[in-house]
Design a protein around this motif. Structure first.
Motif, PDB file in Angstrom:
ATOM      1  N   ARG A 169       0.841  -1.208   0.000  1.00  0.00           N
ATOM      2  CA  ARG A 169       0.000   0.000   0.000  1.00  0.00           C
ATOM      3  C   ARG A 169       0.877   1.259   0.000  1.00  0.00           C
ATOM      4  O   ARG A 169       0.568   2.258  -0.657  1.00  0.00           O
ATOM      5  N   ILE A 170       1.979   1.192   0.732  1.00  0.00           N
ATOM      6  CA  ILE A 170       2.887   2.345   0.789  1.00  0.00           C
ATOM      7  C   ILE A 170       3.544   2.556  -0.586  1.00  0.00           C
ATOM      8  O   ILE A 170       3.592   3.678  -1.107  1.00  0.00           O
ATOM      9  N   ASP A 171       3.997   1.462  -1.175  1.00  0.00           N
ATOM     10  CA  ASP A 171       4.596   1.568  -2.513  1.00  0.00           C
ATOM     11  C   ASP A 171       3.581   2.099  -3.525  1.00  0.00           C
ATOM     12  O   ASP A 171       3.900   2.953  -4.361  1.00  0.00           O
ATOM     13  N   ALA A 172       2.355   1.573  -3.449  1.00  0.00           N
ATOM     14  CA  ALA A 172       1.307   1.986  -4.398  1.00  0.00           C
ATOM     15  C   ALA A 172       1.054   3.492  -4.291  1.00  0.00           C
ATOM     16  O   ALA A 172       0.886   4.183  -5.305  1.00  0.00           O
ATOM     17  N   LEU A 229       9.484   3.763  -8.441  1.00  0.00           N
ATOM     18  CA  LEU A 229       9.420   2.619  -7.529  1.00  0.00           C
ATOM     19  C   LEU A 229       9.073   3.137  -6.140  1.00  0.00           C
ATOM     20  O   LEU A 229       9.532   4.204  -5.741  1.00  0.00           O
ATOM     21  N   GLY A 230       8.323   2.350  -5.421  1.00  0.00           N
ATOM     22  CA  GLY A 230       8.069   2.677  -4.019  1.00  0.00           C
ATOM     23  C   GLY A 230       9.279   2.300  -3.181  1.00  0.00           C
ATOM     24  O   GLY A 230      10.193   1.622  -3.663  1.00  0.00           O
ATOM     25  N   PRO A 231       9.287   2.742  -1.906  1.00  0.00           N
ATOM     26  CA  PRO A 231      10.452   2.458  -1.057  1.00  0.00           C
ATOM     27  C   PRO A 231      10.771   0.976  -0.913  1.00  0.00           C
ATOM     28  O   PRO A 231      11.938   0.591  -0.885  1.00  0.00           O
ATOM     29  N   PHE A 232       9.724   0.145  -0.835  1.00  0.00           N
ATOM     30  CA  PHE A 232      10.001  -1.281  -0.618  1.00  0.00           C
ATOM     31  C   PHE A 232      10.494  -1.954  -1.899  1.00  0.00           C
ATOM     32  O   PHE A 232      11.381  -2.806  -1.852  1.00  0.00           O
ATOM     33  N   ALA A 233       9.941  -1.546  -3.035  1.00  0.00           N
ATOM     34  CA  ALA A 233      10.449  -2.093  -4.305  1.00  0.00           C
ATOM     35  C   ALA A 233      11.895  -1.653  -4.516  1.00  0.00           C
ATOM     36  O   ALA A 233      12.711  -2.401  -5.068  1.00  0.00           O
ATOM     37  N   LEU A 234      12.218  -0.454  -4.049  1.00  0.00           N
ATOM     38  CA  LEU A 234      13.596   0.040  -4.196  1.00  0.00           C
ATOM     39  C   LEU A 234      14.541  -0.739  -3.272  1.00  0.00           C
ATOM     40  O   LEU A 234      15.644  -1.118  -3.681  1.00  0.00           O
ATOM     41  N   ILE A 235      14.100  -1.012  -2.056  1.00  0.00           N
ATOM     42  CA  ILE A 235      14.923  -1.845  -1.161  1.00  0.00           C
ATOM     43  C   ILE A 235      15.103  -3.235  -1.796  1.00  0.00           C
ATOM     44  O   ILE A 235      16.209  -3.790  -1.793  1.00  0.00           O
ATOM     45  N   ASP A 236      14.026  -3.777  -2.360  1.00  0.00           N
ATOM     46  CA  ASP A 236      14.125  -5.103  -3.006  1.00  0.00           C
ATOM     47  C   ASP A 236      15.123  -5.080  -4.161  1.00  0.00           C
ATOM     48  O   ASP A 236      15.819  -6.066  -4.410  1.00  0.00           O
ATOM     49  N   LEU A 237      15.163  -3.958  -4.870  1.00  0.00           N
ATOM     50  CA  LEU A 237      16.091  -3.844  -6.009  1.00  0.00           C
ATOM     51  C   LEU A 237      17.542  -3.763  -5.517  1.00  0.00           C
ATOM     52  O   LEU A 237      18.424  -4.445  -6.032  1.00  0.00           O
ATOM     53  N   ILE A 238      17.761  -2.930  -4.508  1.00  0.00           N
ATOM     54  CA  ILE A 238      19.122  -2.719  -3.993  1.00  0.00           C
ATOM     55  C   ILE A 238      19.586  -3.927  -3.167  1.00  0.00           C
ATOM     56  O   ILE A 238      20.766  -4.281  -3.167  1.00  0.00           O
ATOM     57  N   GLY A 239      18.669  -4.548  -2.466  1.00  0.00           N
ATOM     58  CA  GLY A 239      19.003  -5.621  -1.511  1.00  0.00           C
ATOM     59  C   GLY A 239      18.813  -5.081  -0.100  1.00  0.00           C
ATOM     60  O   GLY A 239      19.394  -4.049   0.260  1.00  0.00           O
ATOM     61  N   ALA A 240      18.011  -5.785   0.690  1.00  0.00           N
ATOM     62  CA  ALA A 240      17.738  -5.328   2.059  1.00  0.00           C
ATOM     63  C   ALA A 240      19.024  -5.288   2.876  1.00  0.00           C
ATOM     64  O   ALA A 240      19.196  -4.422   3.742  1.00  0.00           O
ATOM     65  N   ASP A 241      19.947  -6.208   2.607  1.00  0.00           N
ATOM     66  CA  ASP A 241      21.219  -6.233   3.344  1.00  0.00           C
ATOM     67  C   ASP A 241      22.053  -4.997   3.048  1.00  0.00           C
ATOM     68  O   ASP A 241      22.626  -4.380   3.951  1.00  0.00           O
ATOM     69  N   VAL A 286       0.560  -2.017  -8.041  1.00  0.00           N
ATOM     70  CA  VAL A 286      -0.160  -1.092  -8.930  1.00  0.00           C
ATOM     71  C   VAL A 286      -0.403   0.216  -8.164  1.00  0.00           C
ATOM     72  O   VAL A 286      -0.825   0.185  -6.998  1.00  0.00           O
ATOM     73  N   ALA A 287      -0.121   1.329  -8.833  1.00  0.00           N
ATOM     74  CA  ALA A 287      -0.266   2.646  -8.201  1.00  0.00           C
ATOM     75  C   ALA A 287      -1.684   2.850  -7.670  1.00  0.00           C
ATOM     76  O   ALA A 287      -2.657   2.475  -8.334  1.00  0.00           O
ATOM     77  N   SER A 288      -1.789   3.420  -6.482  1.00  0.00           N
ATOM     78  CA  SER A 288      -3.093   3.721  -5.898  1.00  0.00           C
ATOM     79  C   SER A 288      -2.925   4.904  -4.937  1.00  0.00           C
ATOM     80  O   SER A 288      -2.136   4.838  -3.997  1.00  0.00           O
ATOM     81  N   ALA A 319      -1.999  10.849   2.265  1.00  0.00           N
ATOM     82  CA  ALA A 319      -1.456  10.941   3.625  1.00  0.00           C
ATOM     83  C   ALA A 319      -0.109  10.219   3.717  1.00  0.00           C
ATOM     84  O   ALA A 319       0.813  10.696   4.392  1.00  0.00           O
ATOM     85  N   ILE A 320      -0.007   9.094   3.034  1.00  0.00           N
ATOM     86  CA  ILE A 320       1.262   8.344   3.040  1.00  0.00           C
ATOM     87  C   ILE A 320       2.346   9.175   2.350  1.00  0.00           C
ATOM     88  O   ILE A 320       3.469   9.309   2.840  1.00  0.00           O
ATOM     89  N   VAL A 321       2.000   9.757   1.215  1.00  0.00           N
ATOM     90  CA  VAL A 321       2.973  10.555   0.449  1.00  0.00           C
ATOM     91  C   VAL A 321       3.422  11.761   1.273  1.00  0.00           C
ATOM     92  O   VAL A 321       4.620  12.058   1.369  1.00  0.00           O
TER      93      VAL A 321
END
Ligand SMILES: NC(=O)c1ccc[n+]([C@@H]2O[C@H](COP(=O)([O-])OP(=O)(O)OC[C@H]3O[C@@H](n4cnc5c(N)ncnc54)[C@H](O)[C@@H]3O)[C@@H](O)[C@H]2O)c1
Length: 367
Positions: A210-213, A222-234, A283-285, A289-291
């Motif tokens: 929901r935050i990414d959307a 990309l949302g923050p979590f998709a970006l972390i997934d791309l970079i690697g959480a580690d 999917v964007a939604s 308030a989150i933004v």
């Protein structure tokens, strides 16, 4: 013709060598690890061949670019370089020893640049014979694709060395932004709230998707979590922990528990096949308030950085847009929401936070 030396031919060094060779600089390149040296020309040829295949580079330019890169056995043969860029292991002693050695080989006016992401340029220059020739040139990954370079002076950097480094990086097609010699420089520091505030929301029960959307609906690729997934959480955790330590454990840089838990779970993102949201397609939604919550903390962090000196609003906005692929910079966010709304958002967050976390939302001086 200006000769550029690149030391360290891993991910960053080879990419930096490619940038300068494509821009018609002669490049001398080396690495302490023989197999890395031996494979460098083939790795570069492969990267360039892919560009030829997609029509981004002609076969003639590909051959000319390859011919401009000479891999040499060690640093003793770098004497003709006007600028040496190190992209070796992220350890200050290793970088310092290398620069001390280069000082004995390169001409006195040669520039020594570090591509460090997290070390102090001031500390690196300390104790060298010509600290005034030392500066930071921070490229982003992948170096041939990312346009941004942060130019980091230290207090004793020679203005002429800075001007030349800027000129050559610009000749290699880069947008060069001066960044202060502070932890994380501009981009890695200003990025923290993008992840941190998202993780704080996740911790409070709002789903990552929901935050990414919400962020995607606001124009983020990309949302923050998709970006972390791309970079690697580690990798993200290591960067966050590094900055947290460098900033004296301030809660603005807190490595949140859900990030630690994600790393502990082994689901580090794309590279392990699963992450916070990966492999799901978000999917964007819209969720303003989150933004607002994330952008308020992004703007506030940028204001804190600005208040420490050595940078400008435009510099921060450009660096953040180019370095993070954000649709707008923090000062554009500030203008869009208005300072009053940002301030109220921060004070609401502070009111709801624990005593330990309240300083995270303290408004920066400029607010
Ligand atoms: N990977 C990134 O996303 C990124 C982005 C910006 C900056 N950086 C910085 O760039 C530098 C290099 O990072 P990387 O990801 O390319 O690392 P890497 O591990 O891919 O490559 C480092 C290379 O340096 C070589 N090396 C190590 N010590 C050496 C020495 N004393 N002399 C010569 N060669 C030596 C290693 O053999 C290796 O090939 C680091 O300072 C890092 O913080 C990395």
């Amino acid at each position: 013709m200006t000769t550029i030396a690149v030391i360290g031919l891993g991910t960053m060094g080879l990419g930096i060598a490619q940038c300068f060779a494509q821009a018609r600089f002669d490049v001398l390149a080396t690495d302490a690890h023989a197999p890395t040296r031996d494979s460098a020309a083939d790795r570069l040829a492969q990267t360039l061949a892919a560009r030829v295949k997609t029509g981004k580079l002609s076969a003639t330019d590909c051959a000319a670019t390859l011919a401009r890169v000479t891999v040499v056995p060690d640093v003793t043969v770098l004497a003709q370089a006007a600028l040496a860029i190190e992209a070796i292991v992220e350890r200050i002693e290793a970088k310092h020893d290398l620069f001390a050695q280069l000082e004995g080989i390169l001409p006195p006016q040669a520039i020594l640049a570090t591509n460090t992401s997290s070390l102090s340029v001031t500390a690196l220059a300390r104790g060298l014979a010509r600290p005034e020739r030392v500066l930071g040139l921070h490229f982003f990954n992948p170096a041939p694709v990312m346009r941004l370079v942060e130019l980091i002076p230290h207090q004793g950097s020679d203005p002429q060395a800075l001007a030349l480094a800027r000129e050559w990086a610009e000749a290699a097609g880069k947008t060069v932004i001066t960044a202060p010699d502070r932890p994380g420089f501009i981009v890695n520091r200003c990025a923290r709230p993008f992840y941190g505030e998202a993780l704080a929301m996740l911790e409070s029960g709002i789903p990552a998707a929901r935050i990414d959307a919400a962020m995607m609906a606001a124009g983020y690729r990309l949302g923050p979590f998709a970006l972390i997934d791309l970079i690697g959480a580690d990798i993200n955790l290591a960067a966050t922990e590094g900055l947290y330590a460098a900033m004296g454990g301030h809660p603005r840089y807190l490595p949140f528990d859900p990030l630690r838990a994600q790393v502990a779970s082994g689901h580090l993102g794309r590279k392990t096949g699963a992450g916070f949201v990966f492999p799901a397609e978000v999917v964007a939604s819209a969720d303003p308030a989150i933004v607002l919550r994330i952008e308020a903390t992004l703007a506030n962090e940028a204001l804190w950085l600005l208040s420490e000196g050595g940078t400008t609003q435009d510099g921060i906005d450009t660096a953040v847009k180019l370095g993070l692929n954000f649709p707008r910079g923090p000062f554009e966010m500030l203008a869009q929401h208005g300072a009053a709304v940002i301030k109220t958002t921060l004070s609401d967050l502070a009111a709801a936070a624990t005593d330990q976390m309240k300083p995270r939302y303290a408004p920066a001086p400029g607010l």
